[in-house]
Scaffold this motif. Structure first.
Motif, PDB file in Angstrom:
ATOM      1  N   GLU A 163       0.829  -1.181   0.000  1.00 15.74           N
ATOM      2  CA  GLU A 163       0.000   0.000   0.000  1.00 15.74           C
ATOM      3  C   GLU A 163       0.866   1.233   0.000  1.00 15.74           C
ATOM      4  N   LEU A 212       1.788   4.942   1.434  1.00 12.55           N
ATOM      5  CA  LEU A 212       1.684   5.776   2.612  1.00 12.55           C
ATOM      6  C   LEU A 212       0.958   7.030   2.184  1.00 12.55           C
ATOM      7  N   GLN A 213      -0.119   7.306   2.868  1.00 12.59           N
ATOM      8  CA  GLN A 213      -0.905   8.467   2.498  1.00 12.59           C
ATOM      9  C   GLN A 213      -0.051   9.732   2.553  1.00 12.59           C
ATOM     10  N   GLY A 214      -0.065  10.439   1.469  1.00 13.72           N
ATOM     11  CA  GLY A 214       0.690  11.679   1.428  1.00 13.72           C
ATOM     12  C   GLY A 214       1.943  11.577   0.572  1.00 13.72           C
ATOM     13  N   THR A 215       2.245  10.366   0.130  1.00 14.58           N
ATOM     14  CA  THR A 215       3.483  10.187  -0.637  1.00 14.58           C
ATOM     15  C   THR A 215       3.223   9.998  -2.132  1.00 14.58           C
ATOM     16  N   ASP A 229       1.789  11.925  -4.479  1.00 16.01           N
ATOM     17  CA  ASP A 229       2.203  13.051  -5.307  1.00 16.01           C
ATOM     18  C   ASP A 229       3.712  13.055  -5.492  1.00 16.01           C
ATOM     19  N   LEU A 230       4.401  12.860  -4.413  1.00 16.25           N
ATOM     20  CA  LEU A 230       5.866  12.839  -4.467  1.00 16.25           C
ATOM     21  C   LEU A 230       6.363  11.770  -5.426  1.00 16.25           C
ATOM     22  N   LEU A 231       5.802  10.579  -5.324  1.00 16.34           N
ATOM     23  CA  LEU A 231       6.242   9.480  -6.184  1.00 16.34           C
ATOM     24  C   LEU A 231       5.989   9.789  -7.656  1.00 16.34           C
ATOM     25  N   GLU A 241       8.920  18.505  -1.499  1.00  9.63           N
ATOM     26  CA  GLU A 241       8.326  17.296  -0.927  1.00  9.63           C
ATOM     27  C   GLU A 241       9.387  16.244  -0.633  1.00  9.63           C
ATOM     28  N   THR A 242      10.409  16.231  -1.425  1.00  9.87           N
ATOM     29  CA  THR A 242      11.507  15.302  -1.153  1.00  9.87           C
ATOM     30  C   THR A 242      12.156  15.643   0.188  1.00  9.87           C
ATOM     31  N   TRP A 262       9.870  14.627   3.002  1.00  5.68           N
ATOM     32  CA  TRP A 262       9.894  13.181   3.171  1.00  5.68           C
ATOM     33  C   TRP A 262      11.135  12.745   3.948  1.00  5.68           C
ATOM     34  N   VAL A 307      10.780  13.748   7.662  1.00  6.85           N
ATOM     35  CA  VAL A 307       9.821  12.961   8.425  1.00  6.85           C
ATOM     36  C   VAL A 307      10.270  11.512   8.535  1.00  6.85           C
TER      37      VAL A 307
END
Lengths: 110, 110
Positions: A7, A9-12, A14-16, A92-93, A96, A99
DNA sequence: TTTCTCCCCTTGACAATCTAGGTGAGTTCT
DNA sequence: AGAACTCACCTAGATTGTCAAGGGGAGAAA
């Protein structure tokens, strides 16, 4: 919370996607495959997540879309990073990494 | 998407709490502080996220609660890992490492 | 007695993802 | 030629987790 199926990770997401587009324009279907391949088949992006995300990011001006033809001679919409998108990818990188490091710290605490 | 303020990655809160309780029972307020401290002040857990999560996990049997007194002589509810909670912690830790690695792979792709 | 801190809680809004559909055009199989 | 399959696009609705924004009580400190 599936069993062991991959699955996001919620929030990732867009980054991907932004990262995947960083090497050049791609259509949606190819983005899914690229992420899956690059992640060693761990990450599986559902189309029901992909397209809303693409449309969101287009609206925000991070990516731009253009109709074209795929390698298989099918009509396909190619998405490309904009300047703002490259900036967003950087931001965003950084978030990430920040965090991710923070969580790892907690998980490594005595 | 705040500016640079610390947010949680959705889906990681349970893991962080479970890990924090792994060293011994704590009350909610202390859990927040512990996560914040261990993460170098990067992760800030809101109480509006914390308590629902605690109640969810209690319901699922991963943690158990018991009223007591805090170090400051205030009434406080202490949460402790159950056996199932320890198992869950293991599982979620493995998933995190797996997904974290997968995302890192994508971000490192040429 | 007023204020502050600690510690608990809930409601409602919000955003992101997933489920579960559906469409159409090109290719391949029979 | 027709059927079946793949590629490639899309959406509506449910679900989930988090956040924002409140509220309350009890002990300590001023």
């Amino acid at each position: 919370m599936q069993n062991s199926k991959a699955e996001l990770l919620q929030g990732t997401l867009d980054l991907l996607i932004l990262k995947t587009l960083n090497t050049g324009p791609l259509h949606g279907y190819a983005i899914v495959q690229s992420i899956q391949r690059c992640s060693d088949e761990i990450l599986a992006v559902e189309e029901g997540s992909l397209y809303p995300s693409l449309h969101r990011m287009e609206e925000k001006g991070w990516i731009s879309a253009q109709w074209g033809r795929s390698e298989n001679n099918r009509r396909a919409k190619y998405y490309a990073l904009t300047r703002a998108g490259r900036k967003q990818l950087e931001d965003e990188t950084a978030i990430w990494e920040r965090v991710c490091r923070a969580i790892t710290l907690v998980l490594q605490a005595a």
